[in-house]
Design a protein around this motif. Structure first.
Motif, PDB file in Angstrom:
ATOM      1  N   ALA A  23       0.831  -1.209   0.000  1.00  0.00           N
ATOM      2  CA  ALA A  23       0.000   0.000   0.000  1.00  0.00           C
ATOM      3  C   ALA A  23       0.861   1.253   0.000  1.00  0.00           C
ATOM      4  N   ARG A  24       1.950   1.234   0.775  1.00  0.00           N
ATOM      5  CA  ARG A  24       2.840   2.405   0.789  1.00  0.00           C
ATOM      6  C   ARG A  24       3.513   2.611  -0.558  1.00  0.00           C
ATOM      7  N   ARG A  25       3.912   1.517  -1.216  1.00  0.00           N
ATOM      8  CA  ARG A  25       4.529   1.647  -2.539  1.00  0.00           C
ATOM      9  C   ARG A  25       3.529   2.190  -3.557  1.00  0.00           C
ATOM     10  N   GLU A  26       2.303   1.688  -3.503  1.00  0.00           N
ATOM     11  CA  GLU A  26       1.294   2.179  -4.436  1.00  0.00           C
ATOM     12  C   GLU A  26       1.007   3.665  -4.201  1.00  0.00           C
ATOM     13  N   PHE A  27       0.918   4.056  -2.944  1.00  0.00           N
ATOM     14  CA  PHE A  27       0.663   5.462  -2.630  1.00  0.00           C
ATOM     15  C   PHE A  27       1.807   6.343  -3.124  1.00  0.00           C
ATOM     16  N   ALA A  28       3.049   5.892  -2.894  1.00  0.00           N
ATOM     17  CA  ALA A  28       4.197   6.662  -3.365  1.00  0.00           C
ATOM     18  C   ALA A  28       4.217   6.747  -4.887  1.00  0.00           C
ATOM     19  N   ALA A  29       3.880   5.652  -5.562  1.00  0.00           N
ATOM     20  CA  ALA A  29       3.864   5.677  -7.028  1.00  0.00           C
ATOM     21  C   ALA A  29       2.800   6.632  -7.551  1.00  0.00           C
ATOM     22  N   ALA A  30       1.632   6.637  -6.916  1.00  0.00           N
ATOM     23  CA  ALA A  30       0.576   7.542  -7.359  1.00  0.00           C
ATOM     24  C   ALA A  30       0.962   9.004  -7.137  1.00  0.00           C
ATOM     25  N   VAL A  31       1.546   9.295  -5.984  1.00  0.00           N
ATOM     26  CA  VAL A  31       1.955  10.680  -5.693  1.00  0.00           C
ATOM     27  C   VAL A  31       3.033  11.134  -6.668  1.00  0.00           C
ATOM     28  N   LEU A  32       4.024  10.273  -6.916  1.00  0.00           N
ATOM     29  CA  LEU A  32       5.076  10.636  -7.856  1.00  0.00           C
ATOM     30  C   LEU A  32       4.512  10.802  -9.272  1.00  0.00           C
ATOM     31  N   GLY A  33       3.579   9.924  -9.656  1.00  0.00           N
ATOM     32  CA  GLY A  33       2.979  10.053 -10.979  1.00  0.00           C
ATOM     33  C   GLY A  33       2.202  11.347 -11.133  1.00  0.00           C
ATOM     34  N   LEU A  34       1.442  11.717 -10.103  1.00  0.00           N
ATOM     35  CA  LEU A  34       0.693  12.965 -10.172  1.00  0.00           C
ATOM     36  C   LEU A  34       1.625  14.175 -10.206  1.00  0.00           C
ATOM     37  N   ALA A  35       2.662  14.142  -9.373  1.00  0.00           N
ATOM     38  CA  ALA A  35       3.593  15.275  -9.350  1.00  0.00           C
ATOM     39  C   ALA A  35       4.340  15.406 -10.677  1.00  0.00           C
ATOM     40  N   ALA A  36       4.809  14.264 -11.209  1.00  0.00           N
ATOM     41  CA  ALA A  36       5.522  14.317 -12.483  1.00  0.00           C
ATOM     42  C   ALA A  36       4.592  14.726 -13.621  1.00  0.00           C
ATOM     43  N   GLY A  37       3.378  14.186 -13.639  1.00  0.00           N
ATOM     44  CA  GLY A  37       2.437  14.562 -14.685  1.00  0.00           C
ATOM     45  C   GLY A  37       2.063  16.032 -14.625  1.00  0.00           C
ATOM     46  N   ALA A  38       1.836  16.549 -13.419  1.00  0.00           N
ATOM     47  CA  ALA A  38       1.517  17.970 -13.287  1.00  0.00           C
ATOM     48  C   ALA A  38       2.680  18.838 -13.735  1.00  0.00           C
ATOM     49  N   GLY A  39       3.903  18.440 -13.373  1.00  0.00           N
ATOM     50  CA  GLY A  39       5.064  19.217 -13.804  1.00  0.00           C
ATOM     51  C   GLY A  39       5.221  19.239 -15.319  1.00  0.00           C
ATOM     52  N   LEU A  40       4.996  18.099 -15.967  1.00  0.00           N
ATOM     53  CA  LEU A  40       5.106  18.056 -17.424  1.00  0.00           C
ATOM     54  C   LEU A  40       4.037  18.912 -18.104  1.00  0.00           C
ATOM     55  N   LEU A  41       2.817  18.851 -17.592  1.00  0.00           N
ATOM     56  CA  LEU A  41       1.754  19.656 -18.195  1.00  0.00           C
ATOM     57  C   LEU A  41       2.025  21.148 -18.034  1.00  0.00           C
ATOM     58  N   LEU A  42       2.438  21.552 -16.833  1.00  0.00           N
ATOM     59  CA  LEU A  42       2.694  22.973 -16.605  1.00  0.00           C
ATOM     60  C   LEU A  42       3.898  23.462 -17.407  1.00  0.00           C
ATOM     61  N   ALA A  43       4.923  22.610 -17.524  1.00  0.00           N
ATOM     62  CA  ALA A  43       6.100  23.018 -18.296  1.00  0.00           C
ATOM     63  C   ALA A  43       5.791  23.076 -19.786  1.00  0.00           C
ATOM     64  N   SER A  44       4.968  22.157 -20.268  1.00  0.00           N
ATOM     65  CA  SER A  44       4.667  22.145 -21.706  1.00  0.00           C
ATOM     66  C   SER A  44       3.839  23.354 -22.128  1.00  0.00           C
ATOM     67  N   ALA A  45       3.077  23.928 -21.183  1.00  0.00           N
ATOM     68  CA  ALA A  45       2.248  25.080 -21.552  1.00  0.00           C
ATOM     69  C   ALA A  45       3.089  26.278 -21.965  1.00  0.00           C
ATOM     70  N   GLY A  46       4.317  26.362 -21.474  1.00  0.00           N
ATOM     71  CA  GLY A  46       5.170  27.485 -21.832  1.00  0.00           C
ATOM     72  C   GLY A  46       6.139  27.201 -22.951  1.00  0.00           C
ATOM     73  N   ARG A  47       6.163  25.995 -23.456  1.00  0.00           N
ATOM     74  CA  ARG A  47       7.067  25.652 -24.553  1.00  0.00           C
ATOM     75  C   ARG A  47       6.411  25.931 -25.894  1.00  0.00           C
ATOM     76  N   ALA A  48       7.248  26.113 -26.917  1.00  0.00           N
ATOM     77  CA  ALA A  48       6.751  26.330 -28.280  1.00  0.00           C
ATOM     78  C   ALA A  48       6.300  24.998 -28.871  1.00  0.00           C
ATOM     79  N   TRP A  49       5.072  24.972 -29.362  1.00  0.00           N
ATOM     80  CA  TRP A  49       4.517  23.772 -29.977  1.00  0.00           C
ATOM     81  C   TRP A  49       4.594  23.835 -31.502  1.00  0.00           C
ATOM     82  N   ALA A  50       4.674  25.018 -32.030  1.00  0.00           N
ATOM     83  CA  ALA A  50       4.676  25.155 -33.488  1.00  0.00           C
ATOM     84  C   ALA A  50       5.308  26.493 -33.867  1.00  0.00           C
ATOM     85  N   THR A  51       5.814  26.549 -35.071  1.00  0.00           N
ATOM     86  CA  THR A  51       6.341  27.793 -35.647  1.00  0.00           C
ATOM     87  C   THR A  51       5.675  28.013 -36.998  1.00  0.00           C
TER      88      THR A  51
END
Length: 249
Positions: A23-51
């Motif tokens: 249960a602790r491993r699953e909880f840690a995996a979910a928290v890390l997945g949410l944190a990493a996913g949120a970081g990627l989404l927020l970082a991608s919003a400021g990157r150039a997608w097209a020129t």
């Protein structure tokens, strides 16, 4: 001849519960997945997608323009902030509330992924380049060029959030979380107090010193002639007054 000293033996620690470790491993995996996913989404919003290039009528050199993820869609950034809030929600909630948060996160991740796919279409990129001209007669010249790094980051972040949400939906009730010490609906425990120090200790522990203590848990009786001290020592006996001090002058 001196007999050999007996060897010291240490009791082996009881093995941890495999279900609790899982249960602790699953909880840690979910928290890390949410944190990493949120970081990627927020970082991608400021990157150039097209020129692309903006051109107008007449002998004018086309002007280059960059389109960021935030220019195309605001969904990834919004889902990223929601995923960060979901980490605290999963930790603080219990039972069905955790499953509900997991379902919302899974739906949010899927919605963000569909928004990324829709924003990366050539038609959507051309519209974004036209919108970058703001006012005037400038228009997109040709087909904008898609930059894969930004959409890939957003897609990966959305997939991580969706996977963490599904995991929380299925397994969250068994995960560790916040205790009930400071819950409003937690029933206070009775705790008899004998000294002011015990009173503050019981309040800090969440007990109610005004309730009747259960059988066998009563406070020790105070000695006659004075109150008990905070360190448990007997108080000094009262000093007897002489008969002369009671007479009036």
């Amino acid at each position: 001849m001196t007999p050999p000293a007996p060897e010291e033996t240490t009791a082996a620690a009881p093995p941890a519960d495999p279900a609790a470790r899982r249960a602790r491993r699953e909880f840690a995996a979910a928290v890390l997945g949410l944190a990493a996913g949120a970081g990627l989404l927020l970082a991608s919003a400021g990157r150039a997608w097209a020129t692309g290039d903006l051109t107008t009528a007449g002998p004018v050199v086309p002007a280059p323009v960059q389109i960021t993820g935030g220019d195309l869609t605001g969904v990834p950034a919004g889902i990223g902030w929601a995923a960060l809030a979901g980490i605290a929600g999963i930790y603080a909630a219990r039972g069905w509330a955790r499953r509900l948060i997991g379902a919302l996160l899974a739906l949010g991740g899927g919605y963000a992924l569909s928004a990324v796919v829709a924003a990366a279409r050539p038609a959507a990129l051309a519209e974004a380049v036209d919108a970058a001209a703001a006012a005037g007669t400038a228009r997109a010249a040709g087909t904008p060029e898609l930059l894969a790094a930004g959409p890939a980051m957003a897609a990966a972040g959305a997939a991580l959030i969706a996977a963490a949400g599904v995991l929380a939906l299925l397994r969250a009730p068994a995960w560790p979380g916040m205790g009930t010490r400071y819950d409003r609906d937690a029933a206070p425990r009775a705790n008899a107090t004998g000294t002011p120090a015990d009173l503050w200790k019981s309040l800090d522990a969440g007990d109610d010193p005004t309730l009747d203590a259960p059988d066998g848990d009563t406070a020790p009786a105070r000695p006659a002639g004075g109150a008990a001290t905070g360190d448990g020592t007997e108080p000094a006996p009262p000093t007897p007054r002489s008969a002369d001090s009671k007479e009036k002058p």
